[in-house]
Design a protein around this motif. Structure first.
Motif, short mmCIF file in Angstrom:
data_model
loop_
_atom_site.label_atom_id
_atom_site.label_comp_id
_atom_site.label_asym_id
_atom_site.label_seq_id
_atom_site.Cartn_x
_atom_site.Cartn_y
_atom_site.Cartn_z
N SER A 103 0.83 -1.21 0.00
CA SER A 103 0.00 0.00 0.00
C SER A 103 0.87 1.26 0.00
CB SER A 103 -0.97 0.00 1.17
OG SER A 103 -0.31 0.09 2.40
N ILE A 104 2.02 1.21 0.68
CA ILE A 104 2.94 2.35 0.68
C ILE A 104 3.51 2.55 -0.72
CG2 ILE A 104 5.19 3.16 1.50
CD1 ILE A 104 4.46 1.88 4.23
N ARG A 105 3.91 1.46 -1.37
CA ARG A 105 4.44 1.56 -2.75
C ARG A 105 3.41 2.18 -3.69
NH1 ARG A 105 6.85 -4.21 -2.50
NH2 ARG A 105 8.92 -3.75 -1.73
N GLN A 106 2.18 1.69 -3.60
CA GLN A 106 1.13 2.22 -4.47
C GLN A 106 0.88 3.70 -4.18
OE1 GLN A 106 -2.45 -0.08 -4.61
NE2 GLN A 106 -3.58 1.51 -5.68
N TYR A 107 0.81 4.05 -2.91
CA TYR A 107 0.58 5.44 -2.51
C TYR A 107 1.69 6.33 -3.06
CZ TYR A 107 0.25 9.53 0.53
OH TYR A 107 0.17 10.82 1.00
N LEU A 108 2.93 5.94 -2.86
CA LEU A 108 4.06 6.75 -3.31
C LEU A 108 4.12 6.84 -4.83
CD1 LEU A 108 6.85 5.69 -0.79
CD2 LEU A 108 5.55 7.83 -0.83
N SER A 109 3.84 5.75 -5.51
CA SER A 109 3.89 5.79 -6.98
C SER A 109 2.79 6.67 -7.56
CB SER A 109 3.82 4.38 -7.57
OG SER A 109 2.53 3.83 -7.39
N GLU A 127 3.55 11.17 4.79
CA GLU A 127 4.96 11.25 4.38
C GLU A 127 5.89 11.18 5.59
OE1 GLU A 127 6.69 11.85 1.24
OE2 GLU A 127 4.84 11.01 0.46
N LYS A 128 5.50 11.86 6.66
CA LYS A 128 6.31 11.85 7.88
C LYS A 128 6.37 10.45 8.49
CE LYS A 128 6.80 14.22 12.29
NZ LYS A 128 6.14 15.04 13.29
N ALA A 129 5.23 9.76 8.51
CA ALA A 129 5.18 8.40 9.05
C ALA A 129 6.05 7.46 8.22
CB ALA A 129 3.74 7.89 9.08
N ILE A 130 5.96 7.57 6.90
CA ILE A 130 6.76 6.72 6.01
C ILE A 130 8.25 7.03 6.17
CG2 ILE A 130 7.27 6.21 3.59
CD1 ILE A 130 4.25 6.65 3.02
N ARG A 131 8.58 8.31 6.29
CA ARG A 131 9.98 8.71 6.47
C ARG A 131 10.54 8.18 7.79
NH1 ARG A 131 9.48 13.91 6.83
NH2 ARG A 131 8.62 14.06 4.76
N ASN A 135 13.62 5.63 7.97
CA ASN A 135 14.82 5.98 8.74
C ASN A 135 15.15 4.92 9.77
OD1 ASN A 135 15.28 8.37 7.36
ND2 ASN A 135 14.17 9.63 8.85
N PHE A 136 14.13 4.40 10.45
CA PHE A 136 14.37 3.37 11.46
C PHE A 136 15.01 2.14 10.83
CE2 PHE A 136 13.06 -0.58 13.47
CZ PHE A 136 13.64 -0.42 14.72
N TYR A 137 14.41 1.64 9.76
CA TYR A 137 14.92 0.41 9.14
C TYR A 137 16.26 0.62 8.44
CZ TYR A 137 10.86 -2.32 10.40
OH TYR A 137 9.91 -3.00 11.12
N SER A 138 16.51 1.83 7.94
CA SER A 138 17.82 2.06 7.31
C SER A 138 18.93 2.10 8.37
CB SER A 138 17.81 3.34 6.47
OG SER A 138 17.69 4.47 7.29
N LYS A 139 18.63 2.59 9.57
CA LYS A 139 19.62 2.63 10.65
C LYS A 139 19.77 1.28 11.34
CE LYS A 139 19.02 7.48 11.88
NZ LYS A 139 18.44 8.38 12.88
N GLU A 140 18.64 0.61 11.60
CA GLU A 140 18.65 -0.59 12.43
C GLU A 140 18.72 -1.90 11.63
OE1 GLU A 140 18.92 -0.33 15.72
OE2 GLU A 140 18.81 1.85 15.54
N GLY A 141 18.44 -1.83 10.36
CA GLY A 141 18.45 -3.04 9.54
C GLY A 141 17.04 -3.55 9.28
N PRO A 142 16.88 -4.37 8.25
CA PRO A 142 15.54 -4.79 7.83
C PRO A 142 14.84 -5.74 8.79
CG PRO A 142 17.22 -5.87 6.51
CD PRO A 142 17.93 -4.88 7.37
N PHE A 143 15.57 -6.39 9.68
CA PHE A 143 14.94 -7.35 10.59
C PHE A 143 14.90 -6.87 12.03
CE2 PHE A 143 16.70 -9.80 7.04
CZ PHE A 143 15.52 -10.33 6.55
N ALA A 144 15.16 -5.59 12.25
CA ALA A 144 15.16 -5.03 13.61
C ALA A 144 13.74 -4.97 14.16
CB ALA A 144 15.77 -3.64 13.59
N ASP A 157 1.45 10.01 13.81
CA ASP A 157 1.36 10.59 12.47
C ASP A 157 0.18 10.01 11.69
OD1 ASP A 157 3.59 12.20 12.93
OD2 ASP A 157 4.99 10.73 12.07
N LEU A 158 -0.05 8.72 11.85
CA LEU A 158 -1.18 8.08 11.16
C LEU A 158 -2.51 8.60 11.69
CD1 LEU A 158 0.07 4.38 10.95
CD2 LEU A 158 0.08 6.12 9.15
N LYS A 159 -2.57 8.86 12.98
CA LYS A 159 -3.80 9.42 13.58
C LYS A 159 -4.05 10.82 13.03
CE LYS A 159 -7.08 10.00 16.71
NZ LYS A 159 -8.23 10.48 15.98
N THR A 160 -2.98 11.61 12.91
CA THR A 160 -3.12 12.96 12.34
C THR A 160 -3.61 12.88 10.91
OG1 THR A 160 -1.31 13.77 13.73
CG2 THR A 160 -1.84 15.07 11.78
N ALA A 161 -3.04 11.98 10.13
CA ALA A 161 -3.47 11.82 8.74
C ALA A 161 -4.94 11.42 8.67
CB ALA A 161 -2.60 10.78 8.04
#
Length: 165
Positions: A103-109, A127-131, A135-144, A157-161
């Motif tokens: 759903s994120i991919r579709q939204y962004l595309s 956008e803030k929630a996705i960012r 950022n979390f997964y880029s720092k901590e790794g994909p399986f963190a 952020d999702l509640k605000t949206a």
């Protein structure tokens, strides 16, 4: 006995017809028939117009593209479900995470940088929630395992949206 049933049915039908015809008829003022405030909101024309209208009113009263609202609501729903999923049940967590990724991919595309929605509060919050997630997964790794603090930030952020959708 059968005659009684038919007689009762006839009485019931004739009573309904009498009551319907006996209701007072109220004439409406000609000025109220073409009230411009009501056009498009009620009746068959309003229903048909809403089907073909590419825009939809949000909770805050703004008109936004229906396709954007559908995609944004889907991102909010799937991402929230993914974050609230128990990480101990790995297969269930992966399914919800995969749905969120899609759903994120579709939204962004479809909507990244689109001038029709880029200034909207819901767009900024998503956008803030996705960012934050990226950022979390880029720092901590994909399986963190995500921290409660990061989850709370993204869920906020999702509640605000959602409030602006």
């Amino acid at each position: 006995m059968r005659i009684t049933a038919i007689s009762s049915g006839t009485t019931l039908v004739s009573g309904l017809i009498y009551n319907t015809l006996a209701l007072p008829i109220r004439a409406e003022d000609d000025n109220n028939q073409n009230d411009p405030k009501d056009e498009g909101d009620n009746g068959a024309f309003g229903t048909i117009k809403s089907i073909f209208d590419p825009d939809e009113k949000t909770k805050t009263g703004k008109l936004l593209p229906k396709a954007y609202l559908k995609d944004a609501r889907e991102v909010v729903k799937t991402l929230r479900e993914s974050l609230e999923e128990d990480v101990k049940d790995a297969s269930k967590f992966r399914r919800s995470a995969d749905a969120a990724k899609e759903s994120i991919r579709q939204y962004l595309s479809n909507w990244k940088g689109q001038s029709t929605v880029v200034a909207e509060e819901s767009y900024a919050a998503i956008e803030k929630a996705i960012r934050t997630l990226a950022n979390f997964y880029s720092k901590e790794g994909p399986f963190a395992t995500m921290t409660d603090e990061v989850k709370a930030t993204i869920l906020g952020d999702l509640k605000t949206a959602e409030d602006f959708l």
